[in-house]
Write a protein that holds these residues in place. Structure first.
Motif, PDB file in Angstrom:
ATOM      1  N   ILE A 127      -8.452  -8.971  -2.305  1.00  0.00           N
ATOM      2  CA  ILE A 127      -7.790  -7.949  -1.473  1.00  0.00           C
ATOM      3  C   ILE A 127      -7.784  -8.392  -0.016  1.00  0.00           C
ATOM      4  O   ILE A 127      -6.802  -8.231   0.706  1.00  0.00           O
ATOM      5  CB  ILE A 127      -8.498  -6.583  -1.608  1.00  0.00           C
ATOM      6  N   MET A 154      -6.908   0.870   0.963  1.00  0.00           N
ATOM      7  CA  MET A 154      -7.763   0.887  -0.226  1.00  0.00           C
ATOM      8  C   MET A 154      -7.188   1.834  -1.292  1.00  0.00           C
ATOM      9  O   MET A 154      -7.142   1.505  -2.470  1.00  0.00           O
ATOM     10  CB  MET A 154      -9.182   1.320   0.146  1.00  0.00           C
ATOM     11  N   VAL A 206      -4.092   0.249  -2.781  1.00  0.00           N
ATOM     12  CA  VAL A 206      -4.439  -0.809  -3.739  1.00  0.00           C
ATOM     13  C   VAL A 206      -4.897  -0.192  -5.062  1.00  0.00           C
ATOM     14  O   VAL A 206      -4.537  -0.653  -6.140  1.00  0.00           O
ATOM     15  CB  VAL A 206      -5.523  -1.748  -3.154  1.00  0.00           C
ATOM     16  N   SER A 257      -7.684  -5.034 -12.009  1.00  0.00           N
ATOM     17  CA  SER A 257      -8.634  -4.794 -10.926  1.00  0.00           C
ATOM     18  C   SER A 257      -8.538  -5.988  -9.991  1.00  0.00           C
ATOM     19  O   SER A 257      -8.682  -7.130 -10.434  1.00  0.00           O
ATOM     20  CB  SER A 257     -10.068  -4.689 -11.452  1.00  0.00           C
ATOM     21  N   ILE A 258      -8.289  -5.718  -8.726  1.00  0.00           N
ATOM     22  CA  ILE A 258      -8.202  -6.819  -7.771  1.00  0.00           C
ATOM     23  C   ILE A 258      -9.558  -6.959  -7.081  1.00  0.00           C
ATOM     24  O   ILE A 258     -10.008  -6.028  -6.410  1.00  0.00           O
ATOM     25  CB  ILE A 258      -7.108  -6.568  -6.701  1.00  0.00           C
ATOM     26  N   PRO A 259     -10.250  -8.097  -7.262  1.00  0.00           N
ATOM     27  CA  PRO A 259     -11.562  -8.264  -6.630  1.00  0.00           C
ATOM     28  C   PRO A 259     -11.459  -8.157  -5.102  1.00  0.00           C
ATOM     29  O   PRO A 259     -10.413  -8.486  -4.519  1.00  0.00           O
ATOM     30  CB  PRO A 259     -11.997  -9.674  -7.042  1.00  0.00           C
ATOM     31  N   LEU A 260     -12.555  -7.717  -4.467  1.00  0.00           N
ATOM     32  CA  LEU A 260     -12.525  -7.474  -3.017  1.00  0.00           C
ATOM     33  C   LEU A 260     -12.132  -8.701  -2.218  1.00  0.00           C
ATOM     34  O   LEU A 260     -11.405  -8.598  -1.237  1.00  0.00           O
ATOM     35  CB  LEU A 260     -13.889  -6.967  -2.531  1.00  0.00           C
TER      36      LEU A 260
END
Ligand SMILES: Cc1ncc(COP(=O)(O)O)c(C=O)c1O
Lengths: 64, 411
Positions: free
Chosen positions: A44, A25, A28, A38-41
């Motif tokens: 990820i 986390m 990332v 921003s990488i959405p959950l």
């Protein structure tokens, strides 16, 4: 010092880099800062290798 | 390949804890004597790991209200709020909560966990964005996944990172909903709410705050962090639970948002589960009444929190800077946390072990929580047990701590 790791697109981010879920986390977040994305959950969750990460980042940056 | 093979690692860890005879995830109390004491077998245990902040579980009026409601309305409702499970008392509790918060609307859920599931999944639709503090409680993460919104998280308590995230979304359609907590349950730290509110305003986002651990603890009238920070007008939705300071079970959301009641037929965790039993509704209603009319309870809680926090700090434990009712000592590793925890329990003191991924930054924590119902001597006894155990394990130095009276006076 741990021995240097040779990175390739196939390197698995958790096993290959020796990162646990918490460290992933943080890792990332650093990538997000560096690339200003921003990488959405859910995205990820799909990332397993360095190659996946590059593809996701390209996609979010709108770079083909 | 057996069904549970995927849990091999977890099974190993759990078995090795069971083998020690002290598994922190498998404790049960045979009798509970008061908000601060219980029995395990024949041993009397001092409780420093509950969320019974105001000690209301044994309040006489609360218990009588529960008993009377059971006599009058029965043991359970056998149905959902949208079917046969809405009683006048559920409505009344919702009005009391709205009134307490000075809001137009209130909605009650069957647990605090479900309140987050129900609110987050229903507020954010497919094209909306939920932006969570990275250290959010599991119920906030799960609620986000239950809906169809895009979910991103920002660095814990970091308004600049939140600002960055909203900037990146500025040209993306959809509503932006920020979710933070009042007091974070693992380290007892509070959110920098004023700064968050500035960022929220700048980008025209909505703000949800989960006051689970701050209701009855913070604010002039006990409404939580938003009240303490003076920003209630900028908080769009307050979520909370009845299971901590109110000593019961259940969750709620209050808001001034027009059209709020549509959530009653849009929120699946509200609709597709049975409503709270009459006893719980009555007990929580009375506990809320006590919370409102006995501010001395909150003062006592804060005095106790300061005394315990100072006690552990003086011993040299690595604990958070804020004297909140949650006091966590950072342990070097999980094994030490388990050993420490089991030695305390052997000595008659119950605390909590918290481990990653539930904890921030991968920390192993020995978590304690303080109640208004703790006496000074109980607190001093707990600090004494921390001192003896910590020294025996070489976690803290040998110097005698100042007597408690001096510490508190020096603050
Ligand atoms: C921040 C937070 N939100 C929600 C919950 C869930 O509340 P409950 O246990 O009452 O379902 C908890 C505690 O468990 C919590 O710490």
């Amino acid at each position: 010092m741990p021995s240097p790791i040779e990175l390739s697109e196939d390197t698995n981010i958790t096993e290959g880099l020796g990162l646990d879920s918490v460290a992933v986390m943080d890792f990332v977040m650093e990538i997000e800062d560096a690339l200003d994305i921003s990488i959405p959950l859910d995205r990820i969750a799909e990332v397993k290798t360095i190659g996946d990460l590059i593809a996701t980042a390209h996609d979010l940056k709108g770079v083909a | 390949m057996a069904l549970f093979d995927k849990y091999a690692a977890l099974i190993g860890q759990f078995a090795s804890l069971e083998a020690t005879g002290y598994n922190p995830f498998n404790v049960s109390f045979d009798t509970v004597l008061s908000p601060t004491e219980a029995m395990i077998g024949a041993r009397r245990i001092l409780l420093f790991g509950t969320n019974n902040y105001l000690g209301l579980t044994y309040d006489r009026a609360v218990i009588e209200a529960a008993a009377e409601a059971t006599q009058r309305l029965g043991a359970g409702t056998t149905g959902s709020r949208v079917a046969n499970g809405s009683y006048g008392t559920h409505r009344q509790l919702e009005r009391h909560l709205a009134d307490f918060y000075g809001r137009k609307h209130g909605m009650v859920f069957s647990t605090g966990y479900q309140a987050n599931l129900g609110i987050l999944s229903a507020l954010a639709g497919k094209d909306d964005h939920l932006i969570l503090d990275a250290d959010s409680h599991a119920s906030i993460y799960d609620g986000s996944r239950l809906g169809h919104a895009q979910v991103t998280r920002f660095r814990h308590n970091d308004p600049a990172d939140l600002d960055n995230r909203l900037r990146r979304l500025a040209d993306t359609p959809g509503d932006k909903i920020i979710v933070v907590e009042g007091i974070y349950s693992m380290l007892g730290d509070t959110a920098p709410l004023r700064e968050f509110v500035e960022v929220k305003r700048k980008w025209g986002a909505y703000l949800v705050i989960d006051e689970a651990h701050s209701l009855g603890v913070l604010g002039r009238t006990g409404r939580g962090l938003a009240e303490a920070a003076g920003v209630e007008a900028d908080v769009d939705f307050v979520v909370g639970t009845f299971s901590k300071s109110l000593g019961g079970i259940g969750g709620f959301c209050v808001s001034d948002m027009d059209g709020f009641d549509i959530l009653r037929v849009a929120s699946r965790p509200y609709m597709f589960t049975a409503s709270l039993p009459p006893s719980v509704v009555a007990a929580v209603t009375e506990a809320l009444n006590q919370l409102r009319h006995r501010p001395a309870l909150r003062q006592q809680l804060l005095d106790n929190a300061r005394r315990f926090h100072a006690g552990l700090a003086d011993l040299g434990f690595n604990i958070g800077p804020e004297a909140s009712p949650v006091v966590s000592a950072i342990m070097p590793d999980p094994a030490t946390a388990f050993t420490f925890w089991s030695k305390l329990l052997e000595a008659g003191l119950y605390t909590n072990v918290s481990l990653p991924p539930a904890t921030p930054k991968g920390l192993a924590l020995l978590r304690s929580s303080v109640s208004a119902a703790h006496s000074r001597s109980q607190i001093d006894h707990a600090v004494q047990l921390f001192a003896e155990t910590g020294r025996a394990m070489g976690l803290i130095g040998d110097q005698a701590a100042a007597p408690p009276e001096m510490r508190v006076a020096a603050q």
